[in-house]
Design a protein around this motif. Structure first.
Motif, PDB file in Angstrom:
ATOM      1  N   TRP A  48       5.095  23.009 -34.410  1.00  0.00           N
ATOM      2  CA  TRP A  48       6.381  23.290 -33.752  1.00  0.00           C
ATOM      3  C   TRP A  48       7.099  21.980 -33.443  1.00  0.00           C
ATOM      4  N   GLN A  52      10.783  20.564 -34.874  1.00  0.00           N
ATOM      5  CA  GLN A  52      11.910  20.132 -34.046  1.00  0.00           C
ATOM      6  C   GLN A  52      12.434  18.776 -34.502  1.00  0.00           C
ATOM      7  N   ASP A  97      12.368  28.043 -27.480  1.00  0.00           N
ATOM      8  CA  ASP A  97      12.121  27.022 -26.458  1.00  0.00           C
ATOM      9  C   ASP A  97      12.573  27.582 -25.120  1.00  0.00           C
ATOM     10  N   PRO A 101       7.744  25.591 -25.705  1.00  0.00           N
ATOM     11  CA  PRO A 101       7.672  26.536 -26.828  1.00  0.00           C
ATOM     12  C   PRO A 101       6.916  27.811 -26.465  1.00  0.00           C
ATOM     13  N   SER A 145      13.122  29.969 -34.892  1.00  0.00           N
ATOM     14  CA  SER A 145      13.667  30.774 -33.790  1.00  0.00           C
ATOM     15  C   SER A 145      14.114  32.153 -34.261  1.00  0.00           C
TER      16      SER A 145
END
Length: 660
Positions: A48, A52, A97, A101, A145
């Motif tokens: 994750w 990002q 988020d 997370p 997401s």
């Protein structure tokens, strides 16, 4: 059980350890059931974080083909596929988020397989269609997401030949999970009543269990182990390819495959059996030696993947459970390969025993300088695929999965290994931004030769084990060549004449002063030679040269050699008494200097500045008379043990030898 005991213990010691465990309080397993929200697992947090940093990166996409052989009821198979996909919660996860997370598990959407009919195509056209569909999927970015991180479509080639193209983000699935999916799919299609997913733990309940049990306090011992192994300044693997590393990594990659052959593969397995190693760690030990020979470092870190599914129930859960373990090895080239392999085996065993500690925590703990575009802690990986063979097809249903290359890599260099029949198949995957295809082709040949040397001479010192292929040896021998009779070549002045005539307008000399051409240097040599001759300099005379390194230094030496005289170089920053000593001791006949005023020494001198305006015709520049022989060219004064400078004669042959 501790992997070290399984690998190295006896049946008696293993039985005793199991009996001791039976009396202890069992570890609470993840509960069955499903939650709509859970934290990320420790290994998911790492992926994750990377997403990002670069949401467009494609190097954490897994893609492969599930080949279905046999006549199937398409409608029944589609229902089985839908039920299996819906039963595994991770496949419907999306990541947000929310002050950190969190993964949400949406109500599964319709999982019907899109069917592409390719039964009318030729084999070649069908392969092109697969390639086109694969590229389309890879070009469609995954948005963590938004979810939809598991995509599949079925391609029909015939009534008994289908392929399911699977593309997914690794944050929700690993290679082990593919095996779980295949077993469930076969069971659900053959006997729907025996398929009972509700009795299993889900990925959400496992994530909750891990948050409660795998805490920093619970893993304090493993944290200490990795702090000792990695240290604060882990070595950086630099393959020295000459390519500058970009600040942003495209992760574009390619690969080079090689087969070890049956005989060498058997030798590797036999070495591992005799020394109580695994085939995997034997190959890892060889890979480390290859890297050591290429980078010239004796401290090498290679990462290995390890599936952490040692908790009850986790083996049947689809999800990402893969942790990376850095294996750091100090290589002593004076020791044998046998010692090295046993050392690597011990390190791998210890690493597996401490495999619950996540790589992301290791990175956080290590006080290292993070460089953009370079993977932290290690830049090379080794992985030997070891999934169990799929059971034979039942009721005419044969399922096999093959992972595809995506064209993207995670590390600078990765060595993959797996069995191909009775042979060991190897594949070197590399980052195209860092390493060239030519280098990888040679490296693959070198690896095969090195593996052969290691298992054939396991007791020989590592420094004596060659990785050179037959092609490398041929190149090396051609570079060595045979001895060249330089003494028979022309003298220094004649060689200069040959070069300068054919390169009149080319740059001959450059430096802080600027540059001059061969024509200009040749004219300068002629002017200085004329001045030396006018001063009575001849064969064997000493000409002192009080000139710093410049084109004039070269011109004076060439002019003096044309007259068969000897040059005595003197640095202009020497103390005056040292210069006077050299002039007396050498019995110099003439001093050539660059000072604008007479330096005041007691011997004739020539000032180079008085020659600035000399113009020499082309004919005047020709070297006249018999060329110089190859006697003494220079008399170099050096400090001796007594502190008094002494002259060392330098023959012209030494100068020619260096230049040649």
């Amino acid at each position: 059980m501790d992997f070290r005991l399984v690998l190295n213990g006896t049946i008696r010691s293993l039985a005793a350890a199991i009996a001791a465990r039976l009396g202890s309080e069992p570890c609470k397993a993840p509960a069955p059931g499903k939650l709509i929200r859970s934290p990320l697992t420790r290994v998911q947090e790492h992926l994750w974080f990377l997403s990002q940093l670069d949401p467009s990166a494609r190097n954490y996409i897994i893609q492969g083909g599930l080949r279905i052989r046999g006549n199937i009821d398409t409608a029944a198979f589609n229902r089985a596929w839908t039920d299996v996909v819906h039963s595994h919660q991770a496949l419907s996860a999306r990541f947000i988020d929310d002050d950190g997370p969190v993964q949400l598990f949406d109500v599964p959407q319709c999982a019907d397989l899109d069917l592409v009919d390719a039964s009318h195509l030729t084999a070649k056209d069908a392969e092109e269609l697969i390639a086109e569909l694969r590229q389309t999927e890879l070009n469609s970015n995954f948005d963590l997401s938004q979810g939809h991180l598991f995509r599949a479509r079925m391609i029909r080639f015939g009534a008994d030949n289908h392929l399911i193209l699977i593309t997914a983000h690794e944050i929700i699935i690993d290679a082990w999970s593919i095996s779980v999916l295949l077993r469930d799919l076969r069971q659900r299609y053959v006997d729907a009543g025996a398929f009972l997913p509700e009795n299993r733990a889900s990925f959400s309940t496992y994530a909750i269990w891990e948050q409660q049990h795998l805490t920093l306090e619970a893993l304090a011992g493993q944290r200490s182990y990795w702090r000792r192994q990695i240290g604060d300044d882990p070595p950086v693997l630099s393959l020295g390819t000459g390519r500058s590393r970009a600040q942003t990594n495209s992760h574009r990659g390619a690969s080079q495959a090689l087969l070890l052959g049956s005989e060498l593969s058997n030798q590797v397995r036999e070495f591992a059996r005799r020394h109580r190693c695994t085939t995997s760690t034997t190959l890892l030990a060889c890979f480390k030696l290859l890297l050591q020979k290429y980078v010239g470092q004796d401290d090498i870190i290679v990462g290995i993947p390890h599936v952490v599914r040692d908790q009850p129930g986790s083996a049947e859960v689809v999800g990402f459970f893969l942790n990376m373990l850095p294996i750091r090895t100090a290589i002593d080239v004076g020791r044998s390969f046998e010692d090295h392999a046993l050392r690597v085996q011990g390190l791998v065993s210890d690493a597996i025993a401490n495999s619950a500690y996540p790589l992301s925590w290791m990175v956080r703990d290590t006080r290292l300088y993070r460089e953009a575009g370079r993977s932290p802690i290690f830049q090379a990986m080794f992985n030997m695929y070891s999934e169990a063979a799929e059971p034979p097809g039942q009721h005419g249903l044969d399922l096999t999965f093959r992972e595809y290359e995506t064209g993207y890599v995670k590390f600078d260099l990765t060595l993959y290994a797996q069995y191909h029949g009775d042979e060991i198949a190897l594949q070197l995957a590399y980052a195209e931004d860092i390493i060239s295809s030519d280098l990888i082709a040679r490296m693959a040949d070198n690896l095969r030769c090195l593996i052969a040397a290691c298992v054939e001479k396991p007791l020989a010192p590592i420094m004596d084990l060659s990785c050179l292929s037959a092609a490398d040896i041929a190149v090396q021998e051609s570079l060595n060549g045979s001895a060249q009779p330089y003494e028979a070549e022309c003298p220094l002045v004649e060689a200069f004449e040959q070069v300068s005539v054919s390169n009149r307008n080319q740059v001959a000399y450059f430096g802080d002063f600027g540059e001059i051409t061969f024509r200009q240097l040749r004219e300068r040599v002629t002017a200085i030679r004329s001045s030396l001759r006018a001063s009575g300099v001849g064969t064997g005379d000493m000409v002192a040269m009080l000139v710093d390194r410049s084109p004039d230094a070269a011109a004076i030496i060439l002019a003096a050699r044309a007259l068969r005289s000897i040059v005595v170089p003197i640095s202009s920053d020497y103390p005056r008494d040292r210069i006077e000593h050299i002039l007396r001791d050498s019995q110099a006949r003439l001093l050539v200097h660059a000072n604008s005023v007479d330096p005041g020494f007691d011997l004739p001198s020539v000032c180079l500045s008085t020659l600035e305006g000399c113009n020499v015709s082309a004919n005047g520049g020709e070297c006249s008379g018999k060329p110089s022989d190859q006697g003494i060219a220079n008399l170099i004064y050096t400090s001796s043990s007594t502190g008094t400078a002494k002259g060392v004669p330098i023959p012209e042959s030494a100068i020619l030898n260096r230049l040649n």
